[in-house]
Design an enzyme around this catalytic site. Sequence first.
Site, PDB file in Angstrom:
ATOM      1  N   ALA A  92       0.812  -1.234   0.000  1.00 44.85           N
ATOM      2  CA  ALA A  92       0.000   0.000   0.000  1.00 44.85           C
ATOM      3  C   ALA A  92       0.841   1.278   0.000  1.00 44.85           C
ATOM      4  O   ALA A  92       0.357   2.339   0.355  1.00 44.85           O
ATOM      5  CB  ALA A  92      -0.945  -0.007   1.202  1.00 44.85           C
ATOM      6  N   VAL A 109       5.502 -10.040   1.295  1.00 44.50           N
ATOM      7  CA  VAL A 109       4.351 -10.956   1.398  1.00 44.50           C
ATOM      8  C   VAL A 109       4.608 -12.323   0.750  1.00 44.50           C
ATOM      9  O   VAL A 109       3.824 -13.241   0.945  1.00 44.50           O
ATOM     10  CB  VAL A 109       3.040 -10.341   0.837  1.00 44.50           C
ATOM     11  CG1 VAL A 109       2.553  -9.196   1.708  1.00 44.50           C
ATOM     12  CG2 VAL A 109       3.195  -9.933  -0.610  1.00 44.50           C
ATOM     13  N   ASN A 162      -3.358  -6.658  -2.136  1.00 39.98           N
ATOM     14  CA  ASN A 162      -3.096  -5.802  -3.288  1.00 39.98           C
ATOM     15  C   ASN A 162      -1.693  -5.962  -3.871  1.00 39.98           C
ATOM     16  O   ASN A 162      -1.498  -5.749  -5.061  1.00 39.98           O
ATOM     17  CB  ASN A 162      -3.313  -4.339  -2.861  1.00 39.98           C
ATOM     18  CG  ASN A 162      -2.760  -3.362  -3.865  1.00 39.98           C
ATOM     19  OD1 ASN A 162      -3.392  -3.079  -4.887  1.00 39.98           O
ATOM     20  ND2 ASN A 162      -1.560  -2.849  -3.619  1.00 39.98           N
ATOM     21  N   SER A 189      -6.968  -9.723 -11.962  1.00 38.45           N
ATOM     22  CA  SER A 189      -6.707  -8.887 -13.142  1.00 38.45           C
ATOM     23  C   SER A 189      -7.471  -9.467 -14.315  1.00 38.45           C
ATOM     24  O   SER A 189      -7.735 -10.680 -14.355  1.00 38.45           O
ATOM     25  CB  SER A 189      -5.212  -8.899 -13.470  1.00 38.45           C
ATOM     26  OG  SER A 189      -4.986  -8.370 -14.774  1.00 38.45           O
ATOM     27  N   TYR A 227       2.067 -13.851 -14.916  1.00 38.68           N
ATOM     28  CA  TYR A 227       1.106 -12.948 -14.270  1.00 38.68           C
ATOM     29  C   TYR A 227      -0.336 -13.481 -14.429  1.00 38.68           C
ATOM     30  O   TYR A 227      -1.106 -13.510 -13.464  1.00 38.68           O
ATOM     31  CB  TYR A 227       1.250 -11.565 -14.918  1.00 38.68           C
ATOM     32  CG  TYR A 227       0.440 -10.453 -14.297  1.00 38.68           C
ATOM     33  CD1 TYR A 227       0.864  -9.839 -13.124  1.00 38.68           C
ATOM     34  CD2 TYR A 227      -0.728  -9.992 -14.905  1.00 38.68           C
ATOM     35  CE1 TYR A 227       0.138  -8.795 -12.562  1.00 38.68           C
ATOM     36  CE2 TYR A 227      -1.457  -8.955 -14.360  1.00 38.68           C
ATOM     37  CZ  TYR A 227      -1.021  -8.351 -13.191  1.00 38.68           C
ATOM     38  OH  TYR A 227      -1.748  -7.318 -12.641  1.00 38.68           O
ATOM     39  N   ALA A 263      -1.289 -16.557 -14.880  1.00 37.32           N
ATOM     40  CA  ALA A 263      -1.439 -17.757 -14.039  1.00 37.32           C
ATOM     41  C   ALA A 263      -1.689 -17.347 -12.593  1.00 37.32           C
ATOM     42  O   ALA A 263      -2.582 -17.891 -11.928  1.00 37.32           O
ATOM     43  CB  ALA A 263      -0.182 -18.620 -14.124  1.00 37.32           C
TER      44      ALA A 263
HETATM   45  P1  NAP Z   1       2.301  -0.915  -8.256  1.00 36.07           P
HETATM   46  O1  NAP Z   1       2.141   0.553  -8.440  1.00 36.07           O
HETATM   47  O2  NAP Z   1       3.531  -1.571  -8.795  1.00 36.07           O
HETATM   48  O3  NAP Z   1       2.133  -1.260  -6.700  1.00 36.07           O
HETATM   49  C1  NAP Z   1       2.287  -2.554  -6.207  1.00 36.07           C
HETATM   50  C2  NAP Z   1       2.790  -2.453  -4.794  1.00 36.07           C
HETATM   51  O4  NAP Z   1       3.042  -3.773  -4.273  1.00 36.07           O
HETATM   52  C3  NAP Z   1       4.119  -1.704  -4.709  1.00 36.07           C
HETATM   53  O5  NAP Z   1       4.100  -0.809  -3.639  1.00 36.07           O
HETATM   54  C4  NAP Z   1       5.103  -2.837  -4.485  1.00 36.07           C
HETATM   55  O6  NAP Z   1       6.314  -2.462  -3.837  1.00 36.07           O
HETATM   56  C5  NAP Z   1       4.296  -3.766  -3.628  1.00 36.07           C
HETATM   57  N1  NAP Z   1       4.942  -5.068  -3.570  1.00 36.07           N
HETATM   58  C6  NAP Z   1       5.525  -5.755  -4.579  1.00 36.07           C
HETATM   59  N2  NAP Z   1       6.058  -6.886  -4.129  1.00 36.07           N
HETATM   60  C7  NAP Z   1       5.806  -6.936  -2.794  1.00 36.07           C
HETATM   61  C8  NAP Z   1       6.107  -7.868  -1.773  1.00 36.07           C
HETATM   62  N3  NAP Z   1       6.769  -8.997  -2.047  1.00 36.07           N
HETATM   63  N4  NAP Z   1       5.719  -7.594  -0.506  1.00 36.07           N
HETATM   64  C9  NAP Z   1       5.048  -6.469  -0.218  1.00 36.07           C
HETATM   65  N5  NAP Z   1       4.733  -5.530  -1.151  1.00 36.07           N
HETATM   66  C10 NAP Z   1       5.116  -5.777  -2.433  1.00 36.07           C
HETATM   67  O7  NAP Z   1       1.084  -1.699  -8.896  1.00 36.07           O
HETATM   68  P2  NAP Z   1      -0.473  -1.296  -9.014  1.00 36.07           P
HETATM   69  O8  NAP Z   1      -0.708  -0.982 -10.451  1.00 36.07           O
HETATM   70  O9  NAP Z   1      -0.880  -0.330  -7.981  1.00 36.07           O
HETATM   71  O10 NAP Z   1      -1.123  -2.733  -8.760  1.00 36.07           O
HETATM   72  C11 NAP Z   1      -1.727  -3.110  -7.537  1.00 36.07           C
HETATM   73  C12 NAP Z   1      -2.405  -4.456  -7.727  1.00 36.07           C
HETATM   74  O11 NAP Z   1      -3.392  -4.339  -8.752  1.00 36.07           O
HETATM   75  C13 NAP Z   1      -1.444  -5.561  -8.171  1.00 36.07           C
HETATM   76  O12 NAP Z   1      -1.805  -6.778  -7.568  1.00 36.07           O
HETATM   77  C14 NAP Z   1      -1.671  -5.626  -9.664  1.00 36.07           C
HETATM   78  O13 NAP Z   1      -1.346  -6.882 -10.201  1.00 36.07           O
HETATM   79  C15 NAP Z   1      -3.162  -5.327  -9.732  1.00 36.07           C
HETATM   80  N6  NAP Z   1      -3.592  -4.818 -11.044  1.00 36.07           N
HETATM   81  C16 NAP Z   1      -3.097  -3.651 -11.556  1.00 36.07           C
HETATM   82  C17 NAP Z   1      -3.525  -3.219 -12.814  1.00 36.07           C
HETATM   83  C18 NAP Z   1      -3.028  -1.945 -13.437  1.00 36.07           C
HETATM   84  O14 NAP Z   1      -3.409  -1.660 -14.577  1.00 36.07           O
HETATM   85  N7  NAP Z   1      -2.230  -1.130 -12.783  1.00 36.07           N
HETATM   86  C19 NAP Z   1      -4.444  -4.003 -13.523  1.00 36.07           C
HETATM   87  C20 NAP Z   1      -4.919  -5.176 -12.978  1.00 36.07           C
HETATM   88  C21 NAP Z   1      -4.501  -5.572 -11.734  1.00 36.07           C
HETATM   89  P3  NAP Z   1       7.610  -2.183  -4.798  1.00 36.07           P
HETATM   90  O15 NAP Z   1       7.328  -0.895  -5.494  1.00 36.07           O
HETATM   91  O16 NAP Z   1       8.759  -2.144  -3.848  1.00 36.07           O
HETATM   92  O17 NAP Z   1       7.696  -3.355  -5.759  1.00 36.07           O
END
Ligand code: NAP
Length: 246
Positions: free
Chosen positions: A9, A63, A89, A141, A154, A156
Amino acid sequence: MATALITGASQGIGACIATRLAKDGYHIAINHYPSDGDKANAEKVAAECRDLGVEAELFAADVSSYDQCEEMVKAVKTRFGTIDALVNNAGITKDGLLVRMSEEQYDAVIAVNQKSIFHMLKLVGTVMMRQRSGRIVSLASVAGLYGNPGQVNYSASKAAIIGMTKTAAKELGSRNVTVNAVAPGFIKTPMTDALTEEQRKKMLELVAMKRYAEPSEVASVVSFLCSDDASYVTGQVIEISGGLMM
Ligand code: NAP
């Protein structure tokens, strides 16, 4: 007052969900990846939540590690007493065409996006079963529903979240714990900033509404699923894609 734990978050959709649930009146437990940069960003999100009149605290944990999730869940329970909503998330991408994808790329995405869901469903599910109440929402997603070239890892992981959501909904339903997923399409965040102009153009051609979504348009659906209004909604996957036709 109720408490919500949101993973990953410190930025993007997770940060937006944290402030939205703070507006809804939840105390906020902000999980961030254990790095200085993530901590600094998460501090800003916590400050925004506190400005909305609720308590907010940071919980560093990767996580993909069961042990770190276990420590975090214990710490959140100790700090706030209950965990009333969990939003799974945190997620990553490591894209590449199937024939060129390395085993490391595949395993890394499964560990963060899929295995983490097992950790958190098991650990927080136990807390919520004992409380006899709770709301769990996981970020799937459209890639998990329809597939997406270059994202076999992704897709999967996100398809697995859908199966895990439906199973957990069946196992936890009788204890008044709802388990749902949202399946976003193309949302403006650092994750999609990485796409090329050509990739963006191609993707938008498939979207009925011809625009990307704002993170707040995902947060509002998560807010509904965490609210009393969604008390009889469980095992569902809500697509937030502006009418994606693939
Ligand atoms: P984002 O901006 O990259 O944010 C994801 C967050 O998760 C980042 O703060 C990241 O930290 C953190 N994270 C990654 N690996 C982690 C770990 N091992 N432990 C704890 N935190 C971790 O992505 P977002 O676009 O906001 O996406 C949020 C969610 O929505 C994800 O699950 C993504 O797959 C899903 N989603 C996004 C989209 C889209 O279009 N953006 C579409 C469909 C689904 P770091 O920055 O350090 O990696």
